[in-house]
Write a protein that holds these residues in place. Structure first.
Motif, PDB file in Angstrom:
ATOM      1  N   ARG A 137       0.855  -1.190   0.000  1.00 20.52           N
ATOM      2  CA  ARG A 137       0.000   0.000   0.000  1.00 20.52           C
ATOM      3  C   ARG A 137       0.886   1.233   0.000  1.00 20.52           C
ATOM      4  NH1 ARG A 137      -3.196  -0.032   5.325  1.00 20.52           N
ATOM      5  NH2 ARG A 137      -3.754   2.041   4.548  1.00 20.52           N
ATOM      6  N   THR A 138       0.413   2.305  -0.639  1.00 21.48           N
ATOM      7  CA  THR A 138       1.170   3.546  -0.631  1.00 21.48           C
ATOM      8  C   THR A 138       1.306   4.052   0.803  1.00 21.48           C
ATOM      9  OG1 THR A 138       0.393   4.129  -2.849  1.00 21.48           O
ATOM     10  CG2 THR A 138       1.244   5.924  -1.478  1.00 21.48           C
ATOM     11  N   ALA A 139       2.538   4.326   1.190  1.00 20.59           N
ATOM     12  CA  ALA A 139       2.833   4.730   2.563  1.00 20.59           C
ATOM     13  C   ALA A 139       3.610   6.028   2.550  1.00 20.59           C
ATOM     14  CB  ALA A 139       3.634   3.639   3.273  1.00 20.59           C
ATOM     15  N   ARG A 140       3.063   7.015   3.226  1.00 22.31           N
ATOM     16  CA  ARG A 140       3.782   8.285   3.399  1.00 22.31           C
ATOM     17  C   ARG A 140       3.502   8.808   4.803  1.00 22.31           C
ATOM     18  NH1 ARG A 140      -0.009   9.450  -0.587  1.00 22.31           N
ATOM     19  NH2 ARG A 140       1.557   9.816  -2.184  1.00 22.31           N
ATOM     20  N   TYR A 141       4.553   9.162   5.500  1.00 17.78           N
ATOM     21  CA  TYR A 141       4.420   9.737   6.841  1.00 17.78           C
ATOM     22  C   TYR A 141       3.532   8.875   7.748  1.00 17.78           C
ATOM     23  CZ  TYR A 141       6.326  13.841   4.481  1.00 17.78           C
ATOM     24  OH  TYR A 141       7.106  14.692   3.746  1.00 17.78           O
ATOM     25  N   ILE A 142       3.873   7.597   7.868  1.00 17.99           N
ATOM     26  CA  ILE A 142       3.107   6.717   8.749  1.00 17.99           C
ATOM     27  C   ILE A 142       3.201   7.244  10.175  1.00 17.99           C
ATOM     28  CG2 ILE A 142       2.862   4.382   9.671  1.00 17.99           C
ATOM     29  CD1 ILE A 142       4.096   3.351   7.073  1.00 17.99           C
ATOM     30  N   GLY A 143       2.051   7.476  10.796  1.00 17.96           N
ATOM     31  CA  GLY A 143       2.015   8.080  12.126  1.00 17.96           C
ATOM     32  C   GLY A 143       2.302   7.080  13.229  1.00 17.96           C
ATOM     33  N   ARG A 230       7.985   2.381   9.081  1.00 21.79           N
ATOM     34  CA  ARG A 230       7.538   3.702   9.538  1.00 21.79           C
ATOM     35  C   ARG A 230       8.602   4.766   9.261  1.00 21.79           C
ATOM     36  NH1 ARG A 230       3.882   4.300  13.451  1.00 21.79           N
ATOM     37  NH2 ARG A 230       4.546   2.411  14.571  1.00 21.79           N
ATOM     38  N   TYR A 231       9.850   4.436   9.600  1.00 24.57           N
ATOM     39  CA  TYR A 231      10.947   5.385   9.452  1.00 24.57           C
ATOM     40  C   TYR A 231      11.144   5.794   7.991  1.00 24.57           C
ATOM     41  CZ  TYR A 231      15.693   7.318   9.896  1.00 24.57           C
ATOM     42  OH  TYR A 231      16.802   8.127   9.859  1.00 24.57           O
ATOM     43  N   VAL A 232      11.214   4.809   7.117  1.00 27.67           N
ATOM     44  CA  VAL A 232      11.459   5.112   5.706  1.00 27.67           C
ATOM     45  C   VAL A 232      10.336   5.957   5.121  1.00 27.67           C
ATOM     46  CG1 VAL A 232      11.724   4.091   3.411  1.00 27.67           C
ATOM     47  CG2 VAL A 232      12.925   3.082   5.354  1.00 27.67           C
ATOM     48  N   SER A 233       9.090   5.701   5.556  1.00 26.65           N
ATOM     49  CA  SER A 233       7.947   6.446   5.011  1.00 26.65           C
ATOM     50  C   SER A 233       7.996   7.927   5.343  1.00 26.65           C
ATOM     51  CB  SER A 233       6.637   5.853   5.541  1.00 26.65           C
ATOM     52  OG  SER A 233       6.341   6.307   6.851  1.00 26.65           O
ATOM     53  N   ARG A 234       8.819   8.291   6.302  1.00 30.29           N
ATOM     54  CA  ARG A 234       8.918   9.697   6.689  1.00 30.29           C
ATOM     55  C   ARG A 234       9.967  10.458   5.879  1.00 30.29           C
ATOM     56  NH1 ARG A 234       7.985   9.091  13.291  1.00 30.29           N
ATOM     57  NH2 ARG A 234       5.803   8.449  13.088  1.00 30.29           N
ATOM     58  N   PHE A 235      10.697   9.726   5.032  1.00 28.02           N
ATOM     59  CA  PHE A 235      11.705  10.361   4.176  1.00 28.02           C
ATOM     60  C   PHE A 235      11.392  10.218   2.694  1.00 28.02           C
ATOM     61  CE2 PHE A 235      13.751   9.536   8.196  1.00 28.02           C
ATOM     62  CZ  PHE A 235      14.475  10.695   8.434  1.00 28.02           C
ATOM     63  N   MET A 236      10.520   9.277   2.355  1.00 24.07           N
ATOM     64  CA  MET A 236      10.153   9.050   0.951  1.00 24.07           C
ATOM     65  C   MET A 236       8.811   8.346   0.928  1.00 24.07           C
ATOM     66  SD  MET A 236      12.807   5.934   0.256  1.00 24.07           S
ATOM     67  CE  MET A 236      14.018   6.670   1.385  1.00 24.07           C
ATOM     68  N   THR A 237       8.115   8.449  -0.186  1.00 22.38           N
ATOM     69  CA  THR A 237       6.861   7.733  -0.343  1.00 22.38           C
ATOM     70  C   THR A 237       7.152   6.312  -0.808  1.00 22.38           C
ATOM     71  OG1 THR A 237       5.723   9.780  -0.937  1.00 22.38           O
ATOM     72  CG2 THR A 237       4.612   7.711  -1.474  1.00 22.38           C
TER      73      THR A 237
END
Length: 286
Positions: A137-143, A230-237
């Motif tokens: 699933r598309t993941a960006r900025y997972i909280g 989670r970490y990677v999603s905060r630097f790239m989509t």
């Protein structure tokens, strides 16, 4: 499910491995390929499960059939370096405070049994067995209040082949030692996330010419799978069909005494992760 792709390079067809571990089923009548769009389509995955359960999928003759990468059109390969306590220790590196992130080009991905090429001029080609996470699933900025595992479609065995002189001694970033042709065998299967009860409880092993070199467990990861996603999603989509290689345990050639037993043409590397299958590659000169 164990999804895979079989056939000659560039002409693979989607397939399913039966629970018996030997019978291949043809999926080409149901889906075009095993790729990001399929992994993001829950209804299509349910159709595969239903057809498999009803015995409706035709059998494929596996004799002489090449197993290609289990995922077509990989978007990007994100890699986490120094992610096992014992590997950081053996290389003399400090335990990272945050995940070490680098990339491999998607075109380094080959099948689990394909030839690995020793680069021209290489003196320090090394092995690394790794757990690969496949994004669904598309993941960006997972909280912090979200479950990163909800974005994981499945898992596979990855071989993060590395050229240490290019990586460490030739200046710049690690990219030169990580992106040589054939440097990311993947598979043989993509195992859907529902079949992996705990990604932090998997045994990893790697042999060179029959000698066990690596024997670790994902329990030793510094940053576990959920934290990495989670970490990677905060630097790239992250998009469906992206792959994250989550690091390697101790036992690589770089961490051994001199003379370090780096790989050369003619060597055979075999590797496996519990429940995810086994790879075998013969090395040849590029």
């Amino acid at each position: 499910m164990k999804l895979l792709r079989v056939g000659t390079a560039g002409a693979e067809r989607p397939a399913l491995l039966d629970p018996d571990g030997t019978t291949l089923r043809d999926l080409s009548g149901l889906v075009a390929d095993v790729d990001g769009p399929l992994l993001a389509d829950a209804a299509a995955l349910d159709r595969i499960r239903a057809a498999a359960g009803a015995g409706e999928l035709p059998v494929l003759d596996a004799a002489g059939l090449r197993i290609g990468p289990p995922l077509a059109r990989v978007g990007k390969v994100v890699c986490i370096g120094l992610n096992y306590h014992d590997h950081a220790t053996e290389t003399g590196a400090a335990t990272p405070a945050e995940p070490v992130v680098f990339f491999k080009a998607a075109d380094t991905v080959v099948g689990a049994y394909d030839t690995v090429l020793v680069p021209r001029g290489s003196r320090k080609t090394d092995w690394e067995v790794e757990l690969a996470v496949v994004v669904g699933r598309t993941a960006r900025y997972i909280g912090d209040d979200e479950d990163p595992m909800a974005y994981v479609a499945g898992y596979a065995v990855a071989h993060d082949v590395s050229e240490r002189e290019f990586q460490i001694e030739r200046g710049g970033t690690w990219d030169k030692g990580k992106n040589c042709e054939t440097f990311n065998p993947l598979g043989p299967w993509l195992v859907t996330a529902d079949e992996v009860q705990d990604p932090q409880a998997l045994s990893l092993k790697l042999w060179v010419n029959g000698e066990l070199k690596q024997h670790g467990t994902t329990a030793d990861q510094i940053f576990p799978v959920a934290e990495v996603v989670r970490y990677v999603s905060r630097f790239m989509t992250l998009y469906p069909g992206d792959v994250i290689n989550t690091g390697t345990p101790a036992g690589v050639a770089l961490g051994q005494p001199e003379p370090k037993p780096y790989l050369k043409a003619g060597d055979v590397v075999e590797l496996e992760i519990e429940g995810l299958g086994r790879q075998r590659q013969e090395l040849k000169d590029a």
